[in-house]
Enzyme design. Sequence first.
Site, PDB file in Angstrom:
ATOM      1  N   GLU B  60       0.815  -1.221   0.000  1.00 12.83           N
ATOM      2  CA  GLU B  60       0.000   0.000   0.000  1.00 12.83           C
ATOM      3  C   GLU B  60       0.849   1.272   0.000  1.00 12.83           C
ATOM      4  O   GLU B  60       0.585   2.215  -0.735  1.00 12.83           O
ATOM      5  CB  GLU B  60      -0.959   0.006   1.197  1.00 12.83           C
ATOM      6  CG  GLU B  60      -2.140  -0.950   1.061  1.00 12.83           C
ATOM      7  CD  GLU B  60      -1.793  -2.380   1.449  1.00 12.83           C
ATOM      8  OE1 GLU B  60      -0.650  -2.614   1.889  1.00 12.83           O
ATOM      9  OE2 GLU B  60      -2.662  -3.257   1.328  1.00 12.83           O
ATOM     10  N   HIS B 129     -11.506  -4.804   9.886  1.00 15.58           N
ATOM     11  CA  HIS B 129     -12.033  -4.539   8.544  1.00 15.58           C
ATOM     12  C   HIS B 129     -13.324  -3.738   8.570  1.00 15.58           C
ATOM     13  O   HIS B 129     -14.092  -3.783   7.624  1.00 15.58           O
ATOM     14  CB  HIS B 129     -12.294  -5.861   7.812  1.00 15.58           C
ATOM     15  CG  HIS B 129     -11.077  -6.475   7.205  1.00 15.58           C
ATOM     16  ND1 HIS B 129      -9.963  -6.781   7.933  1.00 15.58           N
ATOM     17  CD2 HIS B 129     -10.796  -6.843   5.925  1.00 15.58           C
ATOM     18  CE1 HIS B 129      -9.050  -7.329   7.141  1.00 15.58           C
ATOM     19  NE2 HIS B 129      -9.523  -7.367   5.920  1.00 15.58           N
TER      20      HIS B 129
END
Lengths: 321, 325
Positions: B60, B129
Amino acid sequence: MDKQLAKKYLLGMLKIRQFEEACGRMYMQGKIKGFLHLYIGEEAIAVGSISELSEDDYIITHYRDHGHALARGMDPNKIMAELYGRVDGSSRGKAGSMHLFDSNLHFMGGHAIVGGHLPIAVGIALGLKKQNKNGLVVAFFGDGAVNEGEFHESMNLAALWKLPIIFYLENNQYGMGTHVKRSSANPDMLYKFADLYGMPSTKIDGMDVLTVRDSTREAIDKIRKNNGPILIEAMTYRFRGHSMADPSAYRENEEVQKWQKEKDPIELFKQYCISNDLLNESDFKSVDDEVKEIIQECLNFAENSPLPDMSVAKDKIYNIN
Amino acid sequence: MTEMNLRDALSKGLREALDTNENVFLMGEDIGIYGGPYAVTKGLFEDYGSEKIIDTPISESGFVGAGIGSSMVGMKPIIEIMTINFSLLAIDQIVNHAAKMHYMSDGQLSVPIIIRTVTGAGGRLAATHSQSFEGWYASVPGLIVVAPSNPSDALGLLRASINDNNPIIFAEHSMLYGVTGDVPDQYYETPIGLPKIIEEGNDLTIIAWSGMIPVAQEVSSKLKDKKLQTEIVDLRTLNPIDFELIFNSVKKTNKVVILDEYWETGSFGAYICSVIQENCFDYLDAPIAVVNSLNIPMPYSADLEDEVIPNTKRVLMKIDELLGL
């Protein structure tokens, strides 16, 4: 090597040396504040490598960035005014020592988060490649950065996408106060990280400006032919502390003195010039005089530049165009 | 007008950008051959190829930084971070680099990137999440944060983002991709920074955005049983915010409820609350109610998750308790 080129290299290195010495003095006088990281001892890398670049090429670097900026031709007046926090500084006094920028020279910043600029180097190279532009990117970083994930992510992406980048590792052997032997599991082989990414790499004497120049030239040729990245590990040593706030308790004076005595890149190059009949003592003096003038001028310029007001602080947070 | 869901509205906007701007490219994890984790980029790889639709490694920080760097030399990358939870791995690039580059270079450099990312809870994905960090990013000077709740705003804000020259966090709520709505056929943009009144009423104002809009609408419909008319303000953008519209609504209704899916402590909703009380104190008939997720890492089990996220029942109780309605 001719006389003119020898003079150019000497002047390049001496300009950085004396600029940094002046910064150190002005820091002690309270003219410069904040974190100040001097490049003294490492001049051969900036001068030897950047002198090989074309105007199409890009440079991005870490927070010890004065040397790279000066070697690229950035105006010493603007740099010193920035260090003074004045309105005529390269960022009008908003960025300081660690964050010099000159986009016209493709000098894409000093960046102050260790390893944080390496993904951006990848992106600059990606952007150039996507637009079929000629330039390549030189990304300078230190031995401290190789233990950051962003270094490895960047190495992988650059190799995977075959991007034109020189990863220029300036191994000055200390990440702040921690010796590379105390921070890297395989400290003598940092350049071998490149092997894992299928990237060519080499380890060189970073105190010898001609070795740096030749290795950089070779790397540029390879990149132009193969269009993939290369890593160069240049061994060097910083003669001063990590920053001006560094008490230097982590290394022996004898070690510092040994490097200064035996490996000072400027002295080494002067010896080379003498033994090859390129420059003599009177040439050294004229270069020294020229540099002293540049330094005095930038100090005067900075001193006379006004302080920025709050309208500057509030400007350029967003691009409103 | 054409009815479509939010996913398709975004896909339409991405195709438009690829068709009209040669510097646009998309980059992210599994956005290409796989078709996109939430299918927003489905079919783009087939139509535009691997130069325009780049599948990245799971790096990322690396690919967000690559987007930043490319934008500094003229590209317009639209980066997808699979979820906002994973954006934490790129937070150095987003906060230390993208947000600062224009300022620290004093305008010499710009970072016109869009980071599309999925925010919010509701899918039973548990604690790592299910987070809503758009408010965090909105607190950083130099970043723009948009968070649309319906298809027409999603397309309009995506268009505006593509024409903007700043780093933009484009937060898409995981539970809203299937929401349908009418989208104008002629070209339009939704201005960045402008909230919108999506329901008009005189009795109280509910301020919400993104995944909290459906909760606000359900609350409003329940309050109708009590003959109360709710005004719902959809922020649409978290930074910048034009507060005038909010102040005017507060001055009309005199009662405010703010819904924020983030935890109670340090929430963006609390910031909105403080701005309102500083500017509209004399117009308030009751304390401002802020309803957040409970200060609990998101549990997996369905009933527990439903309790932690602000829900209609909890909002109505708060309205009863604080506003006396």
